[in-house]
Design an enzyme around this catalytic site. Structure first.
Site, PDB file in Angstrom:
ATOM      1  N   ALA A 154     -11.063  -6.610 -22.948  1.00  0.00           N
ATOM      2  CA  ALA A 154     -10.332  -7.569 -23.779  1.00  0.00           C
ATOM      3  C   ALA A 154      -9.190  -6.879 -24.500  1.00  0.00           C
ATOM      4  CB  ALA A 154     -11.282  -8.226 -24.786  1.00  0.00           C
ATOM      5  N   THR A 156      -5.668  -8.734 -24.318  1.00  0.00           N
ATOM      6  CA  THR A 156      -4.745  -9.833 -24.633  1.00  0.00           C
ATOM      7  C   THR A 156      -5.252 -10.702 -25.787  1.00  0.00           C
ATOM      8  OG1 THR A 156      -4.147  -9.854 -22.307  1.00  0.00           O
ATOM      9  CG2 THR A 156      -3.503 -11.788 -23.591  1.00  0.00           C
ATOM     10  N   GLU A 273      -4.702  -0.057 -12.171  1.00  0.00           N
ATOM     11  CA  GLU A 273      -4.800  -1.512 -12.271  1.00  0.00           C
ATOM     12  C   GLU A 273      -3.663  -2.184 -11.490  1.00  0.00           C
ATOM     13  OE1 GLU A 273      -4.663  -3.089 -16.241  1.00  0.00           O
ATOM     14  OE2 GLU A 273      -4.976  -5.145 -15.560  1.00  0.00           O
ATOM     15  N   GLN A 367       2.735 -24.088   4.189  1.00  0.00           N
ATOM     16  CA  GLN A 367       3.740 -24.882   4.906  1.00  0.00           C
ATOM     17  C   GLN A 367       3.345 -25.078   6.373  1.00  0.00           C
ATOM     18  OE1 GLN A 367       6.300 -26.378   3.632  1.00  0.00           O
ATOM     19  NE2 GLN A 367       7.226 -27.102   5.536  1.00  0.00           N
ATOM     20  N   HIS A 369       0.471 -24.863   7.717  1.00  0.00           N
ATOM     21  CA  HIS A 369      -0.765 -25.661   7.864  1.00  0.00           C
ATOM     22  C   HIS A 369      -0.500 -27.148   7.636  1.00  0.00           C
ATOM     23  CE1 HIS A 369      -3.140 -21.923   7.892  1.00  0.00           C
ATOM     24  NE2 HIS A 369      -4.184 -22.656   8.214  1.00  0.00           N
ATOM     25  N   GLY A 370       0.719 -27.508   7.234  1.00  0.00           N
ATOM     26  CA  GLY A 370       1.031 -28.919   7.002  1.00  0.00           C
ATOM     27  C   GLY A 370       0.136 -29.508   5.919  1.00  0.00           C
ATOM     28  N   GLY A 371      -0.210 -30.789   6.071  1.00  0.00           N
ATOM     29  CA  GLY A 371      -1.033 -31.478   5.065  1.00  0.00           C
ATOM     30  C   GLY A 371      -2.374 -30.797   4.867  1.00  0.00           C
ATOM     31  N   GLY A 394      -1.850  -8.153 -15.597  1.00  0.00           N
ATOM     32  CA  GLY A 394      -1.697  -6.709 -15.399  1.00  0.00           C
ATOM     33  C   GLY A 394      -0.271  -6.234 -15.601  1.00  0.00           C
TER      34      GLY A 394
HETATM   35  C1  LIG Z   1      -6.517 -15.389 -15.004  1.00  0.00           C
HETATM   36  C2  LIG Z   1      -6.146 -14.337 -16.003  1.00  0.00           C
HETATM   37  C3  LIG Z   1      -6.977 -13.241 -16.179  1.00  0.00           C
HETATM   38  C4  LIG Z   1      -6.658 -12.290 -17.133  1.00  0.00           C
HETATM   39  N1  LIG Z   1      -7.545 -11.266 -17.376  1.00  0.00           N
HETATM   40  C5  LIG Z   1      -7.358 -10.473 -18.460  1.00  0.00           C
HETATM   41  C6  LIG Z   1      -8.368  -9.533 -18.884  1.00  0.00           C
HETATM   42  O1  LIG Z   1      -9.404  -9.383 -18.250  1.00  0.00           O
HETATM   43  N2  LIG Z   1      -8.155  -8.827 -20.022  1.00  0.00           N
HETATM   44  C7  LIG Z   1      -7.002  -8.956 -20.753  1.00  0.00           C
HETATM   45  O2  LIG Z   1      -6.868  -8.292 -21.759  1.00  0.00           O
HETATM   46  N3  LIG Z   1      -6.027  -9.819 -20.368  1.00  0.00           N
HETATM   47  C8  LIG Z   1      -6.191 -10.587 -19.256  1.00  0.00           C
HETATM   48  N4  LIG Z   1      -5.220 -11.493 -18.898  1.00  0.00           N
HETATM   49  C9  LIG Z   1      -4.014 -11.588 -19.686  1.00  0.00           C
HETATM   50  C10 LIG Z   1      -2.766 -11.103 -18.964  1.00  0.00           C
HETATM   51  O3  LIG Z   1      -2.781  -9.711 -18.854  1.00  0.00           O
HETATM   52  C11 LIG Z   1      -1.584 -11.648 -19.759  1.00  0.00           C
HETATM   53  O4  LIG Z   1      -1.512 -13.040 -19.490  1.00  0.00           O
HETATM   54  C12 LIG Z   1      -0.290 -10.966 -19.424  1.00  0.00           C
HETATM   55  O5  LIG Z   1      -0.315  -9.639 -19.870  1.00  0.00           O
HETATM   56  C13 LIG Z   1       0.907 -11.684 -20.072  1.00  0.00           C
HETATM   57  O6  LIG Z   1       0.676 -11.882 -21.419  1.00  0.00           O
HETATM   58  P1  LIG Z   1       0.888 -13.361 -22.054  1.00  0.00           P
HETATM   59  O7  LIG Z   1       0.165 -14.328 -21.204  1.00  0.00           O
HETATM   60  O8  LIG Z   1       0.527 -13.304 -23.467  1.00  0.00           O
HETATM   61  O9  LIG Z   1       2.420 -13.634 -21.877  1.00  0.00           O
HETATM   62  P2  LIG Z   1       3.589 -13.224 -22.906  1.00  0.00           P
HETATM   63  O10 LIG Z   1       3.422 -11.805 -23.307  1.00  0.00           O
HETATM   64  O11 LIG Z   1       3.677 -14.244 -23.968  1.00  0.00           O
HETATM   65  O12 LIG Z   1       4.859 -13.369 -21.955  1.00  0.00           O
HETATM   66  C14 LIG Z   1       5.184 -14.639 -21.377  1.00  0.00           C
HETATM   67  C15 LIG Z   1       6.161 -14.448 -20.254  1.00  0.00           C
HETATM   68  O13 LIG Z   1       7.392 -14.004 -20.813  1.00  0.00           O
HETATM   69  C16 LIG Z   1       8.032 -13.103 -19.964  1.00  0.00           C
HETATM   70  N5  LIG Z   1       8.240 -11.848 -20.731  1.00  0.00           N
HETATM   71  C17 LIG Z   1       7.370 -11.232 -21.560  1.00  0.00           C
HETATM   72  N6  LIG Z   1       7.934 -10.139 -22.123  1.00  0.00           N
HETATM   73  C18 LIG Z   1       9.201 -10.073 -21.651  1.00  0.00           C
HETATM   74  C19 LIG Z   1      10.295  -9.168 -21.848  1.00  0.00           C
HETATM   75  N7  LIG Z   1      10.184  -8.111 -22.656  1.00  0.00           N
HETATM   76  N8  LIG Z   1      11.461  -9.398 -21.175  1.00  0.00           N
HETATM   77  C20 LIG Z   1      11.574 -10.459 -20.352  1.00  0.00           C
HETATM   78  N9  LIG Z   1      10.582 -11.353 -20.129  1.00  0.00           N
HETATM   79  C21 LIG Z   1       9.410 -11.168 -20.774  1.00  0.00           C
HETATM   80  C22 LIG Z   1       7.133 -12.932 -18.735  1.00  0.00           C
HETATM   81  O14 LIG Z   1       7.597 -13.809 -17.740  1.00  0.00           O
HETATM   82  C23 LIG Z   1       5.776 -13.370 -19.249  1.00  0.00           C
HETATM   83  O15 LIG Z   1       4.960 -13.903 -18.186  1.00  0.00           O
HETATM   84  C24 LIG Z   1      -5.487 -12.419 -17.906  1.00  0.00           C
HETATM   85  C25 LIG Z   1      -4.650 -13.520 -17.706  1.00  0.00           C
HETATM   86  C26 LIG Z   1      -4.978 -14.481 -16.790  1.00  0.00           C
HETATM   87  C27 LIG Z   1      -4.087 -15.697 -16.664  1.00  0.00           C
END
Ligand SMILES: Cc1cc2nc3c(=O)[nH]c(=O)nc-3n(C[C@H](O)[C@H](O)[C@H](O)COP(=O)(O)OP(=O)(O)OC[C@H]3O[C@@H](n4cnc5c(N)ncnc54)[C@H](O)[C@@H]3O)c2cc1C
Length: 412
Positions: A154, A156, A273, A367, A369-371, A394
């Site tokens: 954990a 995020t 990772e 695409q 595989h169509g529908g 990641g």
């Molecule tokens: C299915 C799933 C599983 C996950 N598993 C884990 C887990 O096990 N453990 C964990 O800790 N996290 C996990 N995550 C979290 C994941 O690592 C984050 O979603 C990711 O790091 C992006 O953080 P955020 O969603 O807060 O997007 P934000 O940080 O809010 O960013 C949003 C978007 O803004 C853009 N962006 C961000 N910064 C910049 C920049 N500096 N310049 C330009 N564009 C930018 C990118 O397009 C980004 O996608 C998971 C997420 C999902 C959806």
């Protein structure tokens, strides 16, 4: 190279064959035997997925969870501990072995979500394996690699995931109770619903990366609640949770490494990772291509199979080209990592190359595989949805590209 060898190479080249110069005997013998071992591992993993996963995967995707029994079965097969040292209960091996294992799983139809859920130890354990005390290794690493426990990572938080150094969840030292009091929220925690323990990034010090530590929080700790209601576009069989900590008391013995070393420990694992997610990307792309090529041979339109159309054949070749490039580049970067080179920027490029490949190939698979490709339960539809997380999780594309730019000196 001797004259004789040169002449032999010229003859081979004239027949369109490429013959390598002789390799040092030991390196060649070792390389060949490692390569045979990896092929065997890949086949064993594919067989495991055909036998234990494929018949049930749709049921697990629909149910939102992978059963715990699958972890035990994978451990019995010797799959969970690959690339972890024997000293912590693993099977040994390196990142290239782990790649061979994952490729075998994807070849046989494993979904990206299944791999995230089953190999969640791959992100929950490395810090403990590298910096944990013997007691921590015995308590969490060995049982997880034996398929008896499930771990999660954990980092995020609802406030953001890209900027790891800005996390806000706090862990204040409680001197009286020899532990920490944790407050805050973590989100998007893969396997967070099923997890017996969660390796959690917390702020034990001041602002920025120097104030971050890793603490293991166990299931059932008073003050921890698990929100299981996150439903996702893809990765359906991978349970994802939001964890809230309100004055949750965690023993000081659960601190991983030194206080303040959390960011460095997290960063240390980023290369592995990102390469792992690159394998997810070209793995599902390769599988989608195989399924699509087979479909195009049998599906007829206008009185002939789809593959009889040049535009379709060329599309399949383009899909194949992208898979081959992504796989070859990822292998090359992984091999450099195993050899001890710093490949932080290259790992970002490998992930992006493979993610672009998956985005194109999985889309074209639907695409062609169509529908049928749009129907829930068609395998290419699942890969198409699953591919969407890969440029976000990641390390989002933009963040990794900017990191690569800095490391490569493309700055003002
Ligand atoms: C299915 C799933 C599983 C996950 N598993 C884990 C887990 O096990 N453990 C964990 O800790 N996290 C996990 N995550 C979290 C994941 O690592 C984050 O979603 C990711 O790091 C992006 O953080 P955020 O969603 O807060 O997007 P934000 O940080 O809010 O960013 C949003 C978007 O803004 C853009 N962006 C961000 N910064 C910049 C920049 N500096 N310049 C330009 N564009 C930018 C990118 O397009 C980004 O996608 C998971 C997420 C999902 C959806």
């Amino acid at each position: 190279m001797t004259e004789q060898e040169r002449a032999r190479n010229e003859r081979a080249a004239s027949r369109g064959q490429i013959e390598q110069g002789p390799r040092p005997r030991d390196e060649g013998a070792d390389g060949a035997s490692r390569s045979r071992e990896r092929t065997a591992l890949r086949e064993m993993a594919a067989e495991f997925v055909r036998r234990e996963v494929a018949p049930h995967l749709q049921e697990w995707e629909d149910g939102g969870e992978v059963p715990r029994a699958l972890h035990a079965a994978a451990a019995r097969q010797g799959l969970l501990g690959v690339s972890f040292p024997a000293a912590v209960g693993g099977q040994g091996g390196d990142l290239l072995d782990s790649i061979a294992l994952q490729e075998g799983c994807f070849d046989a139809g494993a979904s990206s979500g299944l791999m995230a859920a089953l190999f969640t130890g791959g992100i929950a354990l490395p810090h403990l394996a590298a910096c944990g005390t013997p007691q921590q290794v015995d308590r969490w690493v060995r049982p997880t690699l034996a398929g008896e426990l499930i771990g999660a990572l954990a980092i995020t938080e609802p406030g953001g995931g890209s900027d790891v150094a800005a996390i806000r969840t706090t862990a204040h030292r409680d001197q009286d109770a020899d532990g920490y009091v944790v407050n805050g929220t973590k989100t998007f925690v893969t396997s967070g619903v099923r997890a017996d323990f969660v390796t959690t990034a917390v702020r034990t010090g001041g602002p920025g990366h120097a104030g971050i530590s890793l603490l293991v929080v166990e299931k059932g700790t008073p003050g921890v609640t698990v929100d299981r209601t996150l439903t996702k576009m893809g990765w359906h069989c991978s349970d994802t949770a939001e964890l809230a900590f309100v004055d949750a008391r965690v023993p000081a013995a659960n601190l991983v490494g030194e206080e303040g070393s959390g960011f460095a420990q997290i960063a240390e694992q980023f290369v592995v990772e990102r390469i792992g997610l690159a394998v997810h990307a070209y793995g599902i792309a390769a599988r989608s291509l195989d399924l699509t090529a087979a479909y195009c041979r049998t599906r007829e339109t206008f009185g002939r199979p789809l593959v009889a159309n040049q535009v379709v054949r060329h599309r399949l070749v383009e899909m194949r080209r992208q898979v081959e490039v992504a796989r070859a580049y990822t292998h090359a970067v992984a091999a450099r990592h195993v050899a001890g080179e710093a490949v932080v920027a290259e790992a970002c490029l490998a992930k992006q190359t493979a993610v672009d490949c998956a985005t194109y190939v999985c889309d074209q698979a639907v695409q062609l595989h169509g529908g049928t490709g749009y129907l829930h339960g068609t395998e290419v539809e699942r890969h198409y949805r699953d591919a969407r997380i890969l440029p976000i999780g990641g390390g989002a594309t933009e963040v990794l590209t900017d990191l690569a730019a800095r490391l490569m000196g493309y700055t003002a």
